[in-house]
Design a protein around this motif. Structure first.
Motif, PDB file in Angstrom:
ATOM      1  N   HIS A 464       0.862  -0.980   0.075  1.00 38.26           N
ATOM      2  CA  HIS A 464      -0.168   0.230   0.030  1.00 38.26           C
ATOM      3  C   HIS A 464       0.860   1.119   0.176  1.00 38.26           C
ATOM      4  O   HIS A 464       0.421   2.386  -0.500  1.00 38.26           O
ATOM      5  CB  HIS A 464      -1.074   0.062   1.114  1.00 38.26           C
ATOM      6  N   GLU A 468       0.665   4.092  -2.921  1.00 37.41           N
ATOM      7  CA  GLU A 468       0.463   5.567  -2.498  1.00 37.41           C
ATOM      8  C   GLU A 468       1.162   6.409  -3.036  1.00 37.41           C
ATOM      9  O   GLU A 468       1.035   7.580  -3.107  1.00 37.41           O
ATOM     10  CB  GLU A 468       0.290   5.587  -0.825  1.00 37.41           C
ATOM     11  N   LEU A 490      -5.426  -2.722  -5.001  1.00 40.93           N
ATOM     12  CA  LEU A 490      -5.025  -1.656  -3.856  1.00 40.93           C
ATOM     13  C   LEU A 490      -5.248  -0.269  -4.122  1.00 40.93           C
ATOM     14  O   LEU A 490      -5.920   0.474  -3.510  1.00 40.93           O
ATOM     15  CB  LEU A 490      -3.766  -2.029  -3.123  1.00 40.93           C
ATOM     16  N   ARG A 491      -4.854  -0.007  -5.499  1.00 40.41           N
ATOM     17  CA  ARG A 491      -4.941   1.444  -6.152  1.00 40.41           C
ATOM     18  C   ARG A 491      -6.241   1.806  -5.963  1.00 40.41           C
ATOM     19  O   ARG A 491      -6.791   2.936  -5.674  1.00 40.41           O
ATOM     20  CB  ARG A 491      -4.402   1.668  -7.348  1.00 40.41           C
ATOM     21  N   ASN A 493      -8.920   0.490  -4.003  1.00 42.45           N
ATOM     22  CA  ASN A 493      -9.465   0.800  -2.849  1.00 42.45           C
ATOM     23  C   ASN A 493      -8.847   1.879  -1.893  1.00 42.45           C
ATOM     24  O   ASN A 493      -9.806   2.382  -1.327  1.00 42.45           O
ATOM     25  CB  ASN A 493      -9.014  -0.585  -1.992  1.00 42.45           C
ATOM     26  N   LEU A 494      -7.823   2.521  -2.419  1.00 48.28           N
ATOM     27  CA  LEU A 494      -7.091   3.700  -1.852  1.00 48.28           C
ATOM     28  C   LEU A 494      -7.439   4.817  -2.746  1.00 48.28           C
ATOM     29  O   LEU A 494      -7.273   5.891  -2.047  1.00 48.28           O
ATOM     30  CB  LEU A 494      -5.701   3.316  -1.474  1.00 48.28           C
ATOM     31  N   ASP A 498      -6.777   8.732  -1.299  1.00 52.15           N
ATOM     32  CA  ASP A 498      -5.645   9.087  -2.029  1.00 52.15           C
ATOM     33  C   ASP A 498      -5.935  10.769  -2.417  1.00 52.15           C
ATOM     34  O   ASP A 498      -5.345  11.581  -2.523  1.00 52.15           O
ATOM     35  CB  ASP A 498      -5.205   8.168  -3.031  1.00 52.15           C
TER      36      ASP A 498
END
Length: 538
Positions: A464, A468, A490-491, A493-494, A498
């Protein structure tokens, strides 16, 4: 005015060159060892200088000679085998500390001489002060480290030396008696198969730092730059692409504010970007140490085969559980705490010269940061938050050098070019006892395609962090793999979090780049402002 009396030049040493091809099935290193033993059995005086291709061959040849020397007749005298290559650090001076042959006598056999045998690689070509070298044995090979821009990695390539190098090796004969140079390759190779001179570094090294410098000098159109030896177009393009990923270039292909600051730091661009990012994450002191240690030669001395376990035992207290980058900080701090004691370095199989140079580099980097008024945070090494921030700063510069374990056994797939590699034997993850499980994701500093495909200076990271801190279009350009799929998930989800925090993470960066599709074939050329199809002029 004082008058200086100069000694007349010595008459040139007569050197005969003999070509001897190794027997079929015997490699040049083994042939060189057997030739040393044959010369020693003849009983003629004079030291022997042997040119081998790599440090590994030197170690293997030394072990073979020391094993065979035990069975030789004591009447022949002692065979003293010495090594000379860069990784030995200060231990290289031992080849210059010996007296002339015949001064020291082996125990129990008075009057018998001692013969020096110096095993070296290309480093020995510049060893002008080796005394009493009567025999030179040249295998004609060198293990070169060549940068491959397509995979952003070095490759170790075994190739013939140049004619200039062969002549330099022959000139290392330094004896009052007529000398002999044995070349373990055919004369036809020397006359027609070797290049005249060695290949220039600009054709075999990463060009990212050079391109950054040229951009700072306002040489924007590198197609018009008059290189003495023009590098390959793909090497320049890869360097520009890397600088673009590091936010060192603006949308017009000129240096951004971050790129201008990077050009002030005498570091490779990725390391310069990590050092700049450390201002944001309040770990400047730690990144200064890491940058200095990575810029200086390796601080680890390769121990002899019989001392490998002793070296691991002495180094174990210096290892850091968070990985190799923080281990470098431990080693640097311990060196300072011990008063820069060279005997402490020798005891722990560390290179004192490399550590001294690291101290000089760190002081210079600190001076540059103060001159350009970058914030320098106080040391905070030792707490968990600091370790996490150090990794965040490293990812900001080295997101191109990330690998993940594909099977839980330490087989790492490198994300950018899908090569499989292993941790280097000096890695803290392999030297700790009990040995921990290999980390799932690592950031590494160096990867070389060789017989063992090792990644050096690796530290565990969390994916992660990579999502980020790495540019979004970089993640989209990664080749298909399980690791890429995980990062893309992950991108997604974040992404909301972000977007909210993007503005707060821009203290050091000039601007947050928008996620846009970028490919090598579709993007505009950032060094000549032309479309991809117009590169033929270059």
């Amino acid at each position: 005015m004082p008058l200086l009396a100069l000694a007349p030049p010595d008459r040139p040493v007569a050197v005969e060159t003999l070509y001897r091809e190794p027997p079929v099935g015997r490699d040049p290193a083994a042939a060189a060892c057997h030739m040393v033993l044959d010369l020693h059995r003849r009983g003629e005086e004079g030291a022997v200088l042997v040119f081998l291709s790599s440090a590994q061959e030197i170690c293997e040849c030394r072990a073979l000679l020391e094993k065979e020397a035990v069975a030789l007749s004591p009447q022949l005298g002692e065979l003293k085998v010495l090594s000379l290559y860069a990784a030995l650090g200060g231990a290289t001076q031992r080849v210059y500390d010996t007296g002339p042959e015949g001064v020291e006598e082996p125990q129990g056999v008075p009057g018998t001489p001692k013969r020096r045998v110096v095993l070296t690689d290309t480093l020995g070509e510049a060893s002008f002060s080796l005394d009493n070298i009567r025999y030179v044995i040249d295998t004609g090979l060198q293990l070169k480290t060549v940068y491959n821009p397509q995979i952003r990695a070095d490759s170790q390539v075994l190739r013939p030396i140049s004619r200039d190098q062969a002549d330099m090796r022959r000139q290392r004969v330094n004896s009052s008696s007529p000398g002999l140079c044995f070349r373990l390759y055919p004369q036809a190779l020397y006359e027609g198969g070797m290049s005249e001179t060695r290949c220039p570094d600009v054709a075999e090294a990463s060009l990212s730092h050079l391109v950054l410098l040229l951009k700072r000098l306002d040489i924007a159109d590198m197609g018009q730059c008059k290189f003495l030896d023009r590098p390959a177009p793909e090497a320049l393009m890869q360097a520009l692409e890397d600088l673009d990923y590091l936010a060192a270039l603006d949308d017009d292909g000129n240096l951004s504010e971050v790129g201008i600051i990077m050009s002030e730091l005498p570091l490779e661009p990725a390391l310069a970007k990590a050092l700049i990012a450390s201002c944001e994450f309040d770990c400047v002191s730690e990144l200064l140490t890491i940058a200095a240690m990575l810029t200086a030669p390796s601080c680890f001395v390769t121990p002899p085969p019989q001392s490998e376990e002793a070296a691991a035992t002495h180094r174990r207290p210096l290892l850091h559980p968070e990985g190799d980058h923080l281990t470098l900080i431990n080693i640097f701090n311990a060196y300072v705490q011990h008063g820069e004691d060279e005997s402490w370095c020798t005891k722990n199989f560390l290179n004192a010269a490399a550590l001294r140079l690291a101290m000089v580099i760190r002081a210079e980097l600190l001076e540059v940061m103060q001159r350009i008024e970058l914030p320098v945070s106080p040391p905070a090494f030792g707490c968990q938050d600091n370790s996490t921030n150090v990794k965040r700063a490293l990812i900001s510069g080295f997101f191109l050098k990330v690998a993940h374990d594909v099977d839980g056994l330490g087989n790492y797939l490198l994300l950018t070019h899908r090569h499989v590699a292993h941790l280097h034997p000096f890695s803290s993850y392999l030297c700790r006892r009990p040995r921990p499980a290999p980390p799932s994701w690592v950031l590494y500093h160096e990867f070389t395609i060789s017989h063992d495909n090792c990644i050096r200076t690796a530290s565990e990271i969390h994916p992660h962090m990579l999502v980020e801190l790495a540019p979004q279009y970089y993640l989209g350009n990664l080749p298909a793999s399980e690791g890429r799929d995980l990062l893309m998930e992950l991108r997604q989800n974040l992404a909301p979090a972000d977007d909210q925090g993007a503005e707060g993470r821009g203290r050091v960066r000039t601007k947050t780049r928008t996620a846009r599709p970028r490919t090598r074939t579709a993007q505009r050329c950032v060094y000549c402002s032309e479309e991809p199809g117009e590169h033929q002029k270059y």
